[in-house]
Design a protein around this motif. Structure first.
Motif, mmCIF file in Angstrom:
data_model
loop_
_atom_site.group_PDB
_atom_site.id
_atom_site.type_symbol
_atom_site.label_atom_id
_atom_site.label_comp_id
_atom_site.label_asym_id
_atom_site.label_seq_id
_atom_site.Cartn_x
_atom_site.Cartn_y
_atom_site.Cartn_z
ATOM 1 N N ASN A 155 2.323 5.796 -2.681
ATOM 2 C CA ASN A 155 3.388 6.718 -2.312
ATOM 3 C C ASN A 155 3.058 7.434 -0.998
ATOM 4 N N ALA A 156 2.659 6.646 -0.026
ATOM 5 C CA ALA A 156 2.222 7.176 1.260
ATOM 6 C C ALA A 156 3.109 6.606 2.366
ATOM 7 N N PRO A 157 3.120 7.277 3.512
ATOM 8 C CA PRO A 157 3.872 6.706 4.635
ATOM 9 C C PRO A 157 3.253 5.393 5.078
ATOM 10 N N ARG A 158 4.057 4.562 5.649
ATOM 11 C CA ARG A 158 3.555 3.276 6.142
ATOM 12 C C ARG A 158 2.509 3.514 7.214
ATOM 13 N N ALA A 159 1.446 2.730 7.167
ATOM 14 C CA ALA A 159 0.343 2.905 8.103
ATOM 15 C C ALA A 159 0.255 1.765 9.097
ATOM 16 N N ALA A 160 1.214 0.843 9.049
ATOM 17 C CA ALA A 160 1.143 -0.334 9.914
ATOM 18 C C ALA A 160 2.526 -0.656 10.467
ATOM 19 N N THR A 161 2.510 -1.447 11.528
ATOM 20 C CA THR A 161 3.737 -1.964 12.128
ATOM 21 C C THR A 161 3.713 -3.476 12.001
ATOM 22 N N VAL A 162 4.827 -4.041 11.553
ATOM 23 C CA VAL A 162 4.936 -5.490 11.404
ATOM 24 C C VAL A 162 5.905 -5.991 12.466
ATOM 25 N N LYS A 163 5.460 -6.978 13.237
ATOM 26 C CA LYS A 163 6.290 -7.551 14.295
ATOM 27 C C LYS A 163 6.433 -9.047 14.072
ATOM 28 N N ALA A 164 7.683 -9.496 14.013
ATOM 29 C CA ALA A 164 7.942 -10.928 13.879
ATOM 30 C C ALA A 164 7.601 -11.609 15.202
ATOM 31 N N LEU B 293 0.823 -1.213 0.000
ATOM 32 C CA LEU B 293 0.000 0.000 0.000
ATOM 33 C C LEU B 293 0.854 1.259 0.000
ATOM 34 N N ALA B 294 1.893 1.289 0.813
ATOM 35 C CA ALA B 294 2.775 2.458 0.852
ATOM 36 C C ALA B 294 3.454 2.679 -0.497
ATOM 37 N N LEU B 295 3.798 1.590 -1.188
ATOM 38 C CA LEU B 295 4.445 1.722 -2.491
ATOM 39 C C LEU B 295 3.464 2.130 -3.582
ATOM 40 N N MET B 296 2.279 1.557 -3.553
ATOM 41 C CA MET B 296 1.286 1.850 -4.592
ATOM 42 C C MET B 296 0.765 3.278 -4.501
#
Length: 87
Positions: free
Chosen positions: A40-49, A35-38
């Motif tokens: 061109n927006a800041p990331r809206a989520a946090t991914v945690k392993a 979504l951020a790439l498509m």
């Protein structure tokens, strides 16, 4: 970057009214970051392993070129189909 999970597990969280809310669990074959790439927006989520995680990483330019090529191929298939339809 766009990420494709090869192995492991991660959880994706978004901020909802000041609190982190889990919105997705990722496992092998899942992806995130598009979504951020498509848009061109800041990331809206946090991914945690939540387990050891191995991902394939695609940079912005490669992602856009791949998306453009896929779109062009799809359009060409539609044009070919429409050309074969009798009017």
């Amino acid at each position: 970057f766009f990420y494709i999970v090869e192995e492991g597990e991660a959880h994706i969280f978004v901020n909802v009214e000041g609190e982190e809310k889990k919105v997705k669990e990722c496992a092998a074959g899942d992806s995130f970051g598009e979504l951020a790439l498509m848009y061109n927006a800041p990331r809206a989520a946090t991914v945690k392993a939540v387990a050891d995680l191995r991902c394939w990483v695609v940079d912005r330019n490669t992602f856009k070129l791949t998306l453009m090529e896929s779109t062009i191929n799809k359009r060409d298939r539609y044009e070919k189909f429409l050309d074969s339809v009798p009017i």
